[in-house]
Design an enzyme around this catalytic site. Structure first.
Site, PDB file in Angstrom:
ATOM      1  N   GLN A 229       0.827  -1.202   0.000  1.00  0.00           N
ATOM      2  CA  GLN A 229       0.000   0.000   0.000  1.00  0.00           C
ATOM      3  C   GLN A 229       0.865   1.256   0.000  1.00  0.00           C
ATOM      4  O   GLN A 229       1.808   1.367   0.781  1.00  0.00           O
ATOM      5  CB  GLN A 229      -0.879   0.028   1.249  1.00  0.00           C
ATOM      6  CG  GLN A 229      -1.742   1.280   1.310  1.00  0.00           C
ATOM      7  CD  GLN A 229      -2.821   1.160   2.364  1.00  0.00           C
ATOM      8  OE1 GLN A 229      -2.590   1.458   3.530  1.00  0.00           O
ATOM      9  NE2 GLN A 229      -3.979   0.700   1.968  1.00  0.00           N
TER      10      GLN A 229
ATOM     11  N   HIS B 266       0.571   5.011   0.823  1.00  0.00           N
ATOM     12  CA  HIS B 266      -0.310   5.971   1.494  1.00  0.00           C
ATOM     13  C   HIS B 266      -0.350   7.223   0.644  1.00  0.00           C
ATOM     14  O   HIS B 266       0.686   7.724   0.217  1.00  0.00           O
ATOM     15  CB  HIS B 266       0.206   6.293   2.900  1.00  0.00           C
ATOM     16  CG  HIS B 266      -0.833   6.936   3.769  1.00  0.00           C
ATOM     17  ND1 HIS B 266      -1.283   8.224   3.542  1.00  0.00           N
ATOM     18  CD2 HIS B 266      -1.521   6.478   4.842  1.00  0.00           C
ATOM     19  CE1 HIS B 266      -2.206   8.518   4.449  1.00  0.00           C
ATOM     20  NE2 HIS B 266      -2.357   7.475   5.256  1.00  0.00           N
TER      21      HIS B 266
ATOM     22  N   GLU C  31      -4.593   9.977   7.296  1.00  0.00           N
ATOM     23  CA  GLU C  31      -5.867  10.083   6.572  1.00  0.00           C
ATOM     24  C   GLU C  31      -6.908  10.793   7.430  1.00  0.00           C
ATOM     25  O   GLU C  31      -7.904  11.295   6.930  1.00  0.00           O
ATOM     26  CB  GLU C  31      -6.335   8.660   6.247  1.00  0.00           C
ATOM     27  CG  GLU C  31      -7.424   8.553   5.237  1.00  0.00           C
ATOM     28  CD  GLU C  31      -7.612   7.107   4.806  1.00  0.00           C
ATOM     29  OE1 GLU C  31      -8.770   6.669   4.729  1.00  0.00           O
ATOM     30  OE2 GLU C  31      -6.606   6.416   4.550  1.00  0.00           O
TER      31      GLU C  31
ATOM     32  N   HIS D 118       3.742   2.502   2.487  1.00  0.00           N
ATOM     33  CA  HIS D 118       3.226   2.630   3.848  1.00  0.00           C
ATOM     34  C   HIS D 118       2.988   1.294   4.533  1.00  0.00           C
ATOM     35  O   HIS D 118       3.293   1.135   5.713  1.00  0.00           O
ATOM     36  CB  HIS D 118       1.914   3.410   3.789  1.00  0.00           C
ATOM     37  CG  HIS D 118       1.250   3.633   5.117  1.00  0.00           C
ATOM     38  ND1 HIS D 118       1.881   4.287   6.160  1.00  0.00           N
ATOM     39  CD2 HIS D 118       0.023   3.305   5.577  1.00  0.00           C
ATOM     40  CE1 HIS D 118       1.058   4.344   7.200  1.00  0.00           C
ATOM     41  NE2 HIS D 118      -0.064   3.736   6.876  1.00  0.00           N
TER      42      HIS D 118
ATOM     43  N   ARG E 228      -5.526  -2.414   2.107  1.00  0.00           N
ATOM     44  CA  ARG E 228      -6.047  -2.236   3.468  1.00  0.00           C
ATOM     45  C   ARG E 228      -6.795  -0.913   3.605  1.00  0.00           C
ATOM     46  O   ARG E 228      -6.341   0.110   3.103  1.00  0.00           O
ATOM     47  CB  ARG E 228      -4.878  -2.251   4.474  1.00  0.00           C
ATOM     48  CG  ARG E 228      -5.322  -1.931   5.894  1.00  0.00           C
ATOM     49  CD  ARG E 228      -4.193  -2.054   6.878  1.00  0.00           C
ATOM     50  NE  ARG E 228      -3.178  -1.017   6.793  1.00  0.00           N
ATOM     51  CZ  ARG E 228      -3.338   0.234   7.244  1.00  0.00           C
ATOM     52  NH1 ARG E 228      -4.487   0.633   7.761  1.00  0.00           N
ATOM     53  NH2 ARG E 228      -2.329   1.101   7.144  1.00  0.00           N
TER      54      ARG E 228
END
Length: 588
Positions: free
Chosen positions: A241, A243, A256, A354, A399
């Site tokens: 992932q 970010h 986030e 991330h 995720r």
């Protein structure tokens, strides 16, 4: 001469969120548990988690674990195992209440309930919307508060901490049962065998395989390197992932939670571009969607700054009071790393590596599983894993924000409970095999005797450069192919690394060389798995196969170190108590 031996009921490698949650179960049950950590426990990388813990408490409006489960399955692009996802979402509210009773200082509402903020991909009504407030937080320092809370409980329960110790290799007997690990005390350079009835890995992520990462320098995939050398495969390693909001040029994470509180992204024209990519969820679409949108804006010339290499995250409209009460750490980070005060100016941000969705294959009980004969998920006796190093596969191909801390708590406890069950049935230590520690001795001897070898830092830089260029936000067939070739060459170089300082006491050069041994396993697994997966799914976005292909690729990849071979196993489509959430097109 063999290494000295220390005996424990269980050894936990890693003292972040999942390791501390697991050790708490064992220590409170009266077991003699050793927790090994490269750093002081409250310095583990969980301390950097900002945004919150996802749990359907319904404190800020209607919510249910069924909705949380649907969002997680959808976020995973249907690669998540639905039994594990149901287990996590059902247990999440209990985990929050437990933490609260442990003394975690959650933010509160006027009525005393835990405050919750919205996060990307979390919706009401089985994805129909609107956004739901599900993330339980302590300002923007949730991981910090959680780690301190869990550490204090462990001290109270008399867990044994071995601080600044590095686990090196797994010890298995002839039957394949895990009977301990070798570990090095960094201060003295001495190596010991930790003889145990059970071993639990909670070693966190491996984001340092990328040149630009939100991960701490300690995140070198140690658990993954150790199990792959012991013949256990790594699962779904192609899924990394990125970010959306790392500080441009520094990689430091901007939670986030900023967008959850009402911040939004702008391109150089001052346009809120997420409205084009995710008309409903906008800036709160799932992370892979937002990261790709940002990369596309930059690629198409709408990036900001002199190099047109980033976009802007605007939050000044939220007002100084809200920023200081809900996002104080972000204001600090922006001033320190981006040289801007977000109460007045937007923050320059860029997608940054991330989180690792793949890892050590486990089931929702935290037991490590590996193929044996025709059984693709045979339990490896005496071995458990939880947190980011494990792949229970709740996150699948992508995720959702806040689910990492939920994962830590739920599966840390679950793995701890499974270890307790195992210890009840295996009351005595099994004999150590005659060659216990030989792999570790060979690795250390090579480093101590190597002359005319390569520099660890140069080989490490080549590894990170290869991953960053060839296996990033967007993946291209020619780059993946050259990436596999390059990383195999880097693998040869890792075997020839040399350390100039051969001393024992606090030799950080030796530690970094041993960490590189683990990073290379992760990098090879990631590139080989990514090159082989001929589809786009979640965070794995291929230019030559733009669509998800459920007919051929609705399956988990397994990478084996020996021969760098791949195999595949089925995704668990059957939840524990509810109906299957059938695959459909994923839009926000």
């Amino acid at each position: 001469m063999s290494f000295p031996v220390r005996k424990f009921d269980a050894v936990i490698v890693g003292a972040g969120g999942s390791g501390l949650r697991a050790s708490l179960q064992l220590a409170e049950a009266g077991y003699n548990v050793a927790v090994l950590s490269k750093v002081f426990p409250t310095r583990s990388h969980t301390v950097a988690a900002q945004g919150g813990v996802g749990a359907a408490l319904g404190n800020m409006g209607e919510d249910s674990w069924h909705w949380h489960m649907y969002d997680t399955v959808k976020g995973s692009d249907w690669l998540g195992d639905q039994d594990a996802i149901e287990f996590m979402c059902r247990e999440a509210p209990k985990s929050i209440l437990e933490l609260e009773h442990f003394g975690m200082p959650f933010d509160r509402n006027e009525d005393g309930t835990v405050y919750q903020r919205p996060f990307g991909g979390h919706m009401q009504n089985f994805g129909a919307g609107p956004a739901v407030q599900r993330s339980c937080c302590a300002a923007d320092r949730t991981g910090h508060a959680m780690l301190h809370t869990l550490y204090q409980r462990n001290v109270r329960a008399n867990a044994n901490f071995f601080v600044e110790w590095m686990a090196l290799d797994l010890i298995r007997d002839d039957s394949g049962q895990v009977v301990g690990v070798t570990a090095m005390e960094m201060e003295s350079g001495d190596v010991f065998i930790f003889h145990a009835k059970a071993v639990l890995f909670a070693t966190g992520g491996a984001g340092r395989v990328y040149a630009s990462s939100t991960n701490a320098f300690i995140n070198t995939g140690d658990g993954l390197g150790i199990v792959s050398r012991a013949g256990i495969p790594l699962e779904d390693m192609e899924f990394w992932q990125f970010h959306p909001t790392g500080v441009s040029g520094a990689g430091v994470l901007i939670t986030e939670g900023v967008r959850g509180e009402g911040g939004y992204l702008l391109n150089k024209d001052g346009e809120r571009f997420m409205e084009r990519y995710a008309p409903n969820a906008k800036d709160l679409a799932s992370r892979d969607v937002v990261a790709r949108a940002m990369a596309t804006e930059i690629k198409e010339g709408r990036g900001c700054g002199e190099g047109a290499d980033h976009v802007l995250l605007k939050l000044d409209h939220l007002g100084e009071q809200l920023i200081d009460s809900k996002l104080p750490g972000i204001r600090e980070i922006a001033k320190k790393f981006a040289n801007v005060d977000p109460a007045r100016d937007p923050i320059p941000v860029v997608p940054t590596c991330h989180y690792m969705m793949g890892g050590i294959p486990t089931n929702y009980r935290g037991e490590v599983v590996a193929p044996r004969g025709s059984d693709m998920e045979a339990v490896v006796p005496g071995l458990y894993a939880a947190g980011e190093c494990a792949c229970a596969s709740v996150h699948g191909a992508n995720r959702l924000g806040t689910n990492s801390l939920t994962d830590l708590l739920v599966f840390g406890k679950s793995a701890g409970n499974s270890t307790i069950e195992f210890l009840k049935e295996n009351k005595s230590h099994k004999e150590l095999p005659s060659d216990a520690g030989e792999l570790t001795r060979a690795r250390l001897n090579r480093l101590n005797n190597q002359t005319g070898g390569e520099s660890v830092s140069e080989v490490g830089a080549a590894l990170r450069d290869t991953m960053q260029r060839t296996c990033g936000v967007f993946r291209f067939p020619d780059l993946l192919e050259s990436g596999v070739r390059e990383i195999k060459e880097v693998e040869q170089r890792v075997a020839r690394t040399e350390i100039k300082d051969k001393s024992k006491v606090f030799n950080t050069a030796r530690v970094e060389a041993l960490e590189l041994d683990n990073l290379i396993e992760v990098a090879v697994a990631s590139l080989v798995s990514a090159e082989a997966r001929k589809e786009s799914r979640g965070a794995h976005d291929r230019a030559d196969f733009a669509e998800r292909d459920d007919v051929n690729w609705l399956k988990h990849s397994l990478w084996f170190k020996e021969g760098s071979k791949l195999d595949y196993k089925a995704v668990h489509m059957e939840p524990l108590t509810v109906e299957t959430i059938a695959p459909k097109v994923r839009t926000y």
